[in-house]
Design an enzyme around this catalytic site. Structure first.
Site, PDB file in Angstrom:
ATOM      1  N   THR A  13       1.134  -0.784  -0.271  1.00  0.00           N
ATOM      2  CA  THR A  13      -0.058  -0.009   0.116  1.00  0.00           C
ATOM      3  C   THR A  13       0.422   1.623  -0.062  1.00  0.00           C
ATOM      4  O   THR A  13       0.136   2.396   0.090  1.00  0.00           O
ATOM      5  CB  THR A  13      -0.587   0.064   1.318  1.00  0.00           C
ATOM      6  OG1 THR A  13      -0.575  -0.399   2.520  1.00  0.00           O
ATOM      7  CG2 THR A  13      -2.015  -0.953   1.373  1.00  0.00           C
ATOM      8  N   GLY A  14       2.541   1.339   0.230  1.00  0.00           N
ATOM      9  CA  GLY A  14       2.377   2.336   0.627  1.00  0.00           C
ATOM     10  C   GLY A  14       3.267   3.174  -1.062  1.00  0.00           C
ATOM     11  O   GLY A  14       2.878   2.099  -2.542  1.00  0.00           O
ATOM     12  N   ALA A  15       4.411   3.650  -1.375  1.00  0.00           N
ATOM     13  CA  ALA A  15       4.829   4.551  -2.749  1.00  0.00           C
ATOM     14  C   ALA A  15       5.463   3.773  -3.609  1.00  0.00           C
ATOM     15  O   ALA A  15       4.951   3.864  -4.759  1.00  0.00           O
ATOM     16  CB  ALA A  15       5.649   6.176  -2.582  1.00  0.00           C
ATOM     17  N   SER A  42      -4.315  -2.156   7.250  1.00  0.00           N
ATOM     18  CA  SER A  42      -4.635  -2.264   5.552  1.00  0.00           C
ATOM     19  C   SER A  42      -5.708  -3.473   4.996  1.00  0.00           C
ATOM     20  O   SER A  42      -6.127  -3.490   4.196  1.00  0.00           O
ATOM     21  CB  SER A  42      -3.465  -1.964   5.239  1.00  0.00           C
ATOM     22  OG  SER A  42      -2.774  -0.831   4.608  1.00  0.00           O
ATOM     23  N   ARG A 101      21.262  -3.986   3.695  1.00  0.00           N
ATOM     24  CA  ARG A 101      22.845  -2.894   3.015  1.00  0.00           C
ATOM     25  C   ARG A 101      24.029  -3.831   3.355  1.00  0.00           C
ATOM     26  O   ARG A 101      25.214  -4.091   2.917  1.00  0.00           O
ATOM     27  CB  ARG A 101      22.121  -2.360   2.327  1.00  0.00           C
ATOM     28  CG  ARG A 101      21.020  -1.568   1.618  1.00  0.00           C
ATOM     29  CD  ARG A 101      20.749  -0.397   2.037  1.00  0.00           C
ATOM     30  NE  ARG A 101      19.241   0.257   1.137  1.00  0.00           N
ATOM     31  CZ  ARG A 101      18.559   1.093   1.927  1.00  0.00           C
ATOM     32  NH1 ARG A 101      19.324   2.298   2.243  1.00  0.00           N
ATOM     33  NH2 ARG A 101      17.439   1.405   1.015  1.00  0.00           N
ATOM     34  N   CYS A 130      18.217   4.544  -2.755  1.00  0.00           N
ATOM     35  CA  CYS A 130      17.329   5.557  -4.045  1.00  0.00           C
ATOM     36  C   CYS A 130      19.010   6.397  -4.351  1.00  0.00           C
ATOM     37  O   CYS A 130      19.108   6.259  -5.650  1.00  0.00           O
ATOM     38  CB  CYS A 130      16.312   6.472  -3.995  1.00  0.00           C
ATOM     39  SG  CYS A 130      16.322   6.886  -2.346  1.00  0.00           S
ATOM     40  N   PRO A 182      -1.447  28.319   7.704  1.00  0.00           N
ATOM     41  CA  PRO A 182      -0.673  27.486   8.358  1.00  0.00           C
ATOM     42  C   PRO A 182      -0.269  26.075   7.419  1.00  0.00           C
ATOM     43  O   PRO A 182      -0.872  25.303   7.025  1.00  0.00           O
ATOM     44  CB  PRO A 182      -0.442  27.997   9.685  1.00  0.00           C
ATOM     45  CG  PRO A 182      -2.200  27.865   9.839  1.00  0.00           C
ATOM     46  CD  PRO A 182      -3.221  28.335   8.675  1.00  0.00           C
ATOM     47  N   LYS A 214      25.134   7.051   3.845  1.00  0.00           N
ATOM     48  CA  LYS A 214      24.368   6.225   3.129  1.00  0.00           C
ATOM     49  C   LYS A 214      24.805   5.657   1.461  1.00  0.00           C
ATOM     50  O   LYS A 214      25.576   4.858   0.780  1.00  0.00           O
ATOM     51  CB  LYS A 214      23.033   5.513   2.922  1.00  0.00           C
ATOM     52  CG  LYS A 214      22.060   5.065   4.013  1.00  0.00           C
ATOM     53  CD  LYS A 214      20.473   5.430   3.243  1.00  0.00           C
ATOM     54  CE  LYS A 214      19.946   4.901   5.083  1.00  0.00           C
ATOM     55  NZ  LYS A 214      18.141   5.211   5.206  1.00  0.00           N
ATOM     56  N   HIS A 243      14.805  12.680  -8.080  1.00  0.00           N
ATOM     57  CA  HIS A 243      15.833  12.874  -6.855  1.00  0.00           C
ATOM     58  C   HIS A 243      16.775  13.921  -7.744  1.00  0.00           C
ATOM     59  O   HIS A 243      16.866  12.954  -9.840  1.00  0.00           O
ATOM     60  CB  HIS A 243      16.317  12.129  -6.369  1.00  0.00           C
ATOM     61  CG  HIS A 243      15.763  11.662  -4.946  1.00  0.00           C
ATOM     62  ND1 HIS A 243      14.521  11.988  -4.811  1.00  0.00           N
ATOM     63  CD2 HIS A 243      15.949  11.044  -4.314  1.00  0.00           C
ATOM     64  CE1 HIS A 243      14.482  11.503  -3.847  1.00  0.00           C
ATOM     65  NE2 HIS A 243      15.563  10.342  -3.538  1.00  0.00           N
ATOM     66  N   GLN A 316      13.201   7.903  -8.061  1.00  0.00           N
ATOM     67  CA  GLN A 316      13.374   7.236  -7.307  1.00  0.00           C
ATOM     68  C   GLN A 316      13.059   6.564  -7.134  1.00  0.00           C
ATOM     69  O   GLN A 316      13.806   5.176  -6.051  1.00  0.00           O
ATOM     70  CB  GLN A 316      14.125   8.228  -6.215  1.00  0.00           C
ATOM     71  CG  GLN A 316      13.513   8.713  -4.850  1.00  0.00           C
ATOM     72  CD  GLN A 316      12.278   9.375  -5.186  1.00  0.00           C
ATOM     73  OE1 GLN A 316      11.999   9.853  -6.293  1.00  0.00           O
ATOM     74  NE2 GLN A 316      11.349   9.385  -4.689  1.00  0.00           N
TER      75      GLN A 316
HETATM   76  P1  NAP Z   1       5.386   4.275   2.631  1.00  0.00           P
HETATM   77  O1  NAP Z   1       4.245   4.976   1.535  1.00  0.00           O
HETATM   78  O2  NAP Z   1       5.305   4.490   4.108  1.00  0.00           O
HETATM   79  O3  NAP Z   1       4.960   2.525   2.346  1.00  0.00           O
HETATM   80  C1  NAP Z   1       5.061   1.597   3.509  1.00  0.00           C
HETATM   81  C2  NAP Z   1       4.814   0.496   3.386  1.00  0.00           C
HETATM   82  O4  NAP Z   1       4.715   0.113   4.797  1.00  0.00           O
HETATM   83  C3  NAP Z   1       2.866   0.742   3.314  1.00  0.00           C
HETATM   84  O5  NAP Z   1       2.812  -0.510   2.514  1.00  0.00           O
HETATM   85  C4  NAP Z   1       2.337  -0.046   4.879  1.00  0.00           C
HETATM   86  O6  NAP Z   1       1.658  -0.679   5.476  1.00  0.00           O
HETATM   87  C5  NAP Z   1       3.763  -0.819   5.087  1.00  0.00           C
HETATM   88  N1  NAP Z   1       3.698  -0.977   6.464  1.00  0.00           N
HETATM   89  C6  NAP Z   1       4.322  -0.223   7.493  1.00  0.00           C
HETATM   90  N2  NAP Z   1       4.368  -0.885   8.660  1.00  0.00           N
HETATM   91  C7  NAP Z   1       4.010  -2.135   8.669  1.00  0.00           C
HETATM   92  C8  NAP Z   1       4.108  -3.062   9.624  1.00  0.00           C
HETATM   93  N3  NAP Z   1       4.088  -3.030  11.160  1.00  0.00           N
HETATM   94  N4  NAP Z   1       3.638  -4.653   9.309  1.00  0.00           N
HETATM   95  C9  NAP Z   1       3.058  -4.595   7.696  1.00  0.00           C
HETATM   96  N5  NAP Z   1       3.705  -3.852   6.605  1.00  0.00           N
HETATM   97  C10 NAP Z   1       4.181  -2.101   7.296  1.00  0.00           C
HETATM   98  O7  NAP Z   1       7.077   4.061   2.027  1.00  0.00           O
HETATM   99  P2  NAP Z   1       7.824   4.162   1.066  1.00  0.00           P
HETATM  100  O8  NAP Z   1       7.837   5.215   0.175  1.00  0.00           O
HETATM  101  O9  NAP Z   1       6.716   2.672   0.011  1.00  0.00           O
HETATM  102  O10 NAP Z   1       8.629   2.702   1.713  1.00  0.00           O
HETATM  103  C11 NAP Z   1       9.138   1.337   1.856  1.00  0.00           C
HETATM  104  C12 NAP Z   1      10.275   1.506   1.957  1.00  0.00           C
HETATM  105  O11 NAP Z   1      11.372   1.551   1.238  1.00  0.00           O
HETATM  106  C13 NAP Z   1      11.516   1.814   3.055  1.00  0.00           C
HETATM  107  O12 NAP Z   1      12.399   1.623   4.066  1.00  0.00           O
HETATM  108  C14 NAP Z   1      12.472   3.074   2.627  1.00  0.00           C
HETATM  109  O13 NAP Z   1      13.209   3.636   3.231  1.00  0.00           O
HETATM  110  C15 NAP Z   1      12.357   2.459   0.840  1.00  0.00           C
HETATM  111  N6  NAP Z   1      12.797   3.549  -0.095  1.00  0.00           N
HETATM  112  C16 NAP Z   1      11.751   3.983  -0.809  1.00  0.00           C
HETATM  113  C17 NAP Z   1      12.300   4.419  -2.076  1.00  0.00           C
HETATM  114  C18 NAP Z   1      11.149   5.592  -2.335  1.00  0.00           C
HETATM  115  O14 NAP Z   1      11.184   6.439  -2.851  1.00  0.00           O
HETATM  116  N7  NAP Z   1      10.018   6.208  -1.042  1.00  0.00           N
HETATM  117  C19 NAP Z   1      13.469   4.552  -1.971  1.00  0.00           C
HETATM  118  C20 NAP Z   1      13.948   3.282  -1.308  1.00  0.00           C
HETATM  119  C21 NAP Z   1      13.588   2.719  -0.412  1.00  0.00           C
HETATM  120  P3  NAP Z   1       0.335   0.378   5.995  1.00  0.00           P
HETATM  121  O15 NAP Z   1      -0.398   1.011   3.902  1.00  0.00           O
HETATM  122  O16 NAP Z   1      -1.133  -0.978   6.269  1.00  0.00           O
HETATM  123  O17 NAP Z   1       0.672   1.143   7.132  1.00  0.00           O
END
Ligand code: NAP
Length: 340
Positions: A13-15, A42, A101, A130, A182, A214, A243, A316
């Site tokens: 469900t995340g980004a 979720s 990592r 990223c 604000p 990193k 980025h 990214q």
């Molecule tokens: P995000 O949008 O905040 O999504 C987080 C995801 O993790 C959601 O699906 C959330 O589910 C799930 N989650 C959170 N707590 C959980 C738990 N206790 N058990 C199971 N699932 C859980 O974050 P994101 O940006 O996608 O990033 C995810 C990871 O990828 C991070 O480690 C981040 O550092 C890495 N990353 C991100 C990017 C980027 O550009 N965004 C790039 C490289 C690496 P719910 O919706 O149910 O809370």
């Protein structure tokens, strides 16, 4: 085409999860089944994949049974919690978080740079940071020709690097700013709309933030160059996606600009975007939703004969996370074209 693969997305469900779904749809990935996992928050929700509604399941001990690949993007704590269960279920975790990592037993892979490292995995493969992925895709082909001695980097990092809630914060704050209301930071420590600030990851004792370190440590591991000298200043900017990075690269010998340009024009995962007449170089809008890292403004450093300056932009969420993870799976599961 190899055997069809059974895939689970942890953090669907995340980004990054959303981008993984988009890419699995777009690419001719041989998918046998797809399981969507997230937190108990979720449970009961659905995501659409290829026109089909798929339920999001809360992650559990048994969730990884009958799965070949777990694409994990739910943060380091979640990856550490479930890694053992993934491996015991016989699946391989490709982990987007920072959890593993720098573990010497875990390969840290950018397919354009060190695909061979993926082969020595023992159930976990780490997807790099990223900003580091985007940089390595561009600097490695140059480093192969003439070794890099030192990198000085400045980054301009979008809100989406901090996840789906941070993207919403940028939307909400932008609207509030334009309406004269604000700005209320919730995800970021400071207003992100119409503002910028040094990267908000925790500061280390040496004065660098975690994101900057990193870049230092992960690029050394990926490029197999433990002595590479790198210094970075990472900055959050009010962009939704992609980025940008300004890099100063000092080589062991002078690197003719035209030669660097030609190498990058042919490098896998890189696209050269330069129009010197129009002063037109890569911008985040050029690369949003695109696979390649765009590079341009390659020029001789006027202060150092052995150094070049260049500018890059990359998506990214895509190449810096989801695409890189899927490329790793493809590398290990889909027969690769034979190269001469
Ligand atoms: P995000 O949008 O905040 O999504 C987080 C995801 O993790 C959601 O699906 C959330 O589910 C799930 N989650 C959170 N707590 C959980 C738990 N206790 N058990 C199971 N699932 C859980 O974050 P994101 O940006 O996608 O990033 C995810 C990871 O990828 C991070 O480690 C981040 O550092 C890495 N990353 C991100 C990017 C980027 O550009 N965004 C790039 C490289 C690496 P719910 O919706 O149910 O809370």
């Amino acid at each position: 085409m190899g055997r069809e693969q059974r895939v689970a997305i942890l953090g669907a469900t995340g980004a990054v999860g959303a981008e993984l779904l988009t890419l699995l749809e777009e690419r001719s990935f041989p998918l046998a089944s797809l399981k969507l996992l997230a937190s108990p928050r979720s449970a009961g929700t659905y995501l659409t994949f290829k026109g089909e509604r798929i339920p999001v399941e809360p992650v559990s001990e048994t969730a990884f049974r009958g799965v070949d690949w777990v694409l994990a993007s739910a943060g380091a704590t979640v990856s550490k919690t479930w890694a053992k269960a993934v491996v015991e279920a016989g699946a391989v975790m490709v982990d987007n978080s920072s959890a593993f990592r720098m573990d010497p037993e875990v390969p840290l892979v950018v397919p354009e740079v060190n695909p061979q490292d993926a082969l020595r995995h023992q159930g976990i493969i780490a997807n790099p940071n990223c900003t580091t992925i985007l940089m390595c895709v561009v600097i490695y082909p140059l480093h192969k020709r003439i070794p890099i001695r030192r990198v000085v980097a400045a980054t301009y990092q979008s809100a989406s690097g901090a996840g789906a809630r941070a993207m919403q914060e940028l939307r909400d704050q932008s609207r509030a700013y334009l309406e004269g209301k604000p700005l209320e930071p919730r995800v970021f420590p400071y207003p992100i709309a119409f503002n910028l600030f040094p990267h908000n990851s925790p500061l280390q004792e040496n004065g660098y933030c975690q994101e900057e370190m990193k870049m230092v440590n992960e690029s050394r591991k990926i490029m197999g160059s433990p002595n590479l000298r790198l210094t970075a200043t990472c900055v959050r900017v009010p962009l939704m996606r992609a980025h940008a990075e300004a890099l100063n690269l000092e080589f062991e010998q002078p690197f003719p600009v035209e030669q660097a340009r030609q190498i990058l024009a042919e490098a896998p995962g890189v696209v050269l975007l330069e129009d010197w007449q129009q002063n037109r170089f890569p911008m985040p809008i050029d690369v949003s939703g695109k696979d390649d890292v765009a590079v341009g403004r390659i020029r001789q450093d006027i202060s150092e004969p052995k150094a070049l300056e260049l500018w890059l932009c990359g998506d990214q969420i895509r190449k810096g996370a989801a695409l890189n993870a899927i490329q790793i799976v493809e590398l290990l599961s889909v027969p690769q074209p034979v190269t001469a």
